[in-house]
Scaffold this active site. Structure first.
Site, short mmCIF file in Angstrom:
data_model
loop_
_atom_site.label_atom_id
_atom_site.label_comp_id
_atom_site.label_asym_id
_atom_site.label_seq_id
_atom_site.Cartn_x
_atom_site.Cartn_y
_atom_site.Cartn_z
N HIS A 32 16.34 -26.80 -21.67
CA HIS A 32 14.99 -26.49 -22.16
C HIS A 32 14.58 -27.62 -23.09
O HIS A 32 15.34 -28.59 -23.30
CB HIS A 32 14.98 -25.12 -22.85
CG HIS A 32 16.07 -24.95 -23.86
ND1 HIS A 32 16.10 -25.66 -25.04
CD2 HIS A 32 17.19 -24.19 -23.84
CE1 HIS A 32 17.18 -25.33 -25.72
NE2 HIS A 32 17.88 -24.45 -25.01
N HIS A 35 17.02 -29.05 -25.68
CA HIS A 35 17.96 -30.07 -25.19
C HIS A 35 17.26 -31.42 -25.04
O HIS A 35 17.82 -32.46 -25.39
CB HIS A 35 18.52 -29.68 -23.81
CG HIS A 35 19.37 -28.45 -23.81
ND1 HIS A 35 18.98 -27.28 -23.19
CD2 HIS A 35 20.59 -28.21 -24.34
CE1 HIS A 35 19.93 -26.38 -23.34
NE2 HIS A 35 20.92 -26.91 -24.03
N GLN A 59 35.15 -21.01 -23.67
CA GLN A 59 34.45 -20.59 -24.89
C GLN A 59 33.75 -19.24 -24.73
O GLN A 59 33.07 -18.80 -25.65
CB GLN A 59 33.48 -21.67 -25.37
CG GLN A 59 32.24 -21.86 -24.52
CD GLN A 59 31.42 -23.06 -24.99
OE1 GLN A 59 31.80 -24.21 -24.78
NE2 GLN A 59 30.30 -22.80 -25.64
N GLN A 151 28.71 -24.02 -34.92
CA GLN A 151 29.34 -24.93 -33.95
C GLN A 151 29.31 -26.36 -34.49
O GLN A 151 30.29 -27.10 -34.38
CB GLN A 151 28.60 -24.85 -32.62
CG GLN A 151 28.99 -25.94 -31.64
CD GLN A 151 28.38 -25.73 -30.28
OE1 GLN A 151 28.89 -24.96 -29.48
NE2 GLN A 151 27.30 -26.43 -29.97
N ARG A 185 19.66 -18.82 -23.03
CA ARG A 185 19.77 -17.38 -22.77
C ARG A 185 18.41 -16.68 -22.73
O ARG A 185 18.32 -15.55 -22.27
CB ARG A 185 20.62 -16.70 -23.85
CG ARG A 185 22.07 -17.14 -23.79
CD ARG A 185 22.84 -16.55 -24.97
NE ARG A 185 24.14 -17.20 -25.11
CZ ARG A 185 25.25 -16.80 -24.54
NH1 ARG A 185 25.25 -15.72 -23.79
NH2 ARG A 185 26.38 -17.45 -24.70
O1 PAF Z 1 26.30 -25.86 -27.37
C1 PAF Z 1 26.71 -25.88 -26.20
O2 PAF Z 1 25.95 -25.92 -25.24
C2 PAF Z 1 28.22 -25.82 -25.95
O3 PAF Z 1 28.85 -25.01 -26.87
C3 PAF Z 1 28.87 -27.21 -25.88
C4 PAF Z 1 28.77 -27.95 -27.20
C5 PAF Z 1 28.21 -28.04 -24.77
C6 PAF Z 1 30.36 -27.07 -25.54
O4 PAF Z 1 30.53 -26.42 -24.32
#
Ligand code: PAF
Length: 280
Positions: A32, A35, A59, A151, A185
């Site tokens: 989106h 990004h 994850q 993160q 999402r």
């Molecule tokens: O933020 C994300 O999209 C994911 O957690 C990442 C950093 C690509 C790791 O899979």
């Protein structure tokens, strides 16, 4: 734009371009404009930009969430080409995990709060895949969104503890016109839930305003949580005022200091997170 599916091809390309700096945007696809803002920032700071698209199974602590994670590879490639991305790395699972990883990463207190406490194993999976991608891409700079603040801090710890020679860049949350933080999402929300979703950002801005005016953070956060839960639409996992470095919960904010208000809630079976960072 080049598309690599194998790490060996990516590594060979990187070797051929070793004198140029690379900006790296790791993603799980379903791209989106949030990004794309990372790609644009990377382009403004590096002659070459690499984006990875890999829905990382390690994850996800919930098999159904992994299965239902949106996948839109063709649309993603078109968006990246339009944004001027130089290389897309789109491996399959066997390329990243030829064998089930055994290694366990421990991020200490940072992983014991918020996302870490609600999604066991999540940050171990993030740490593993980001380490692998950093080895393959060998970026000079890597770009992450502030929406996933925890993160970002976890990856900062990873880079410090494992001495990855990469500079991390945290980019602002990108929002829809009604305030909803952009997220892959969001496409899973029903039309009705999508209309309700901006209430999360409104909750954060209300809490920020009340806390900066001197109200007790814990009382503000519990009152707003109760109100959201009483709608019967939201199920809030946490709403908390946190230190922006340690993410420890803050009871007595100090004037001039920076804090993050962070929220996670289920809406229509979709788990959404958001945060605002502000100075008292
Ligand atoms: O933020 C994300 O999209 C994911 O957690 C990442 C950093 C690509 C790791 O899979």
């Amino acid at each position: 734009m080049k598309l690599f599916r194998h790490a060996a091809d990516l590594i060979e390309w990187r070797r051929e371009n070793r004198l140029l700096s690379v900006g790296f945007v790791p993603t799980m696809g379903a791209l989106h404009n949030g990004h794309i803002s990372l790609i644009e920032k990377a382009k403004s700071e590096n002659p070459l930009v690499v984006c990875s698209i890999f829905v990382n199974p390690t994850q996800f602590n919930n098999a159904d969430d992994l299965k239902r994670y949106p996948r839109t590879p063709e649309q993603d490639l078109a968006m990246l080409a339009a944004a001027g991305c130089d290389v897309v790395f789109m491996p399959d699972e066997a390329e990243i995990y030829p064998a089930a990883p055994q290694m366990q990463l421990n991020f200490g207190n940072l992983e014991e709060v918020m996302e870490g406490s609600h999604r066991p194993g999540h940050f171990n999976g993030v740490g593993l895949v980001v380490s692998k991608l950093f080895h393959m891409v060998q970026p000079d700079r890597a770009y992450f969104g502030q929406k996933d603040l925890q993160q970002f801090l976890i990856i900062k710890r990873l880079v410090a503890d494992l001495s990855f020679p990469v500079q991390l860049v945290c980019c602002p949350v990108v929002r829809e016109a009604d305030g909803l933080a952009m997220s892959s999402r969001n496409v899973r929300l029903s039309a009705e839930a999508r209309l309700q979703a901006p209430a999360l950002y409104r909750a954060l801005t209300e809490a920020q305003q009340r806390i900066t005016q001197g109200e007790n953070p814990q009382m503000v956060c519990s009152e707003i949580t109760r109100r959201l839960n009483e709608t019967g639409i939201f199920s809030v996992e946490y709403l908390t005022l946190a230190d922006t470095e340690t993410l420890a919960s803050v009871q007595s904010p100090q004037a001039g200091m920076e804090y993050a208000l962070c929220i996670a809630a289920f809406l229509d079976g979709v788990r959404l997170i958001d945060n605002v960072v502000f100075r008292m």
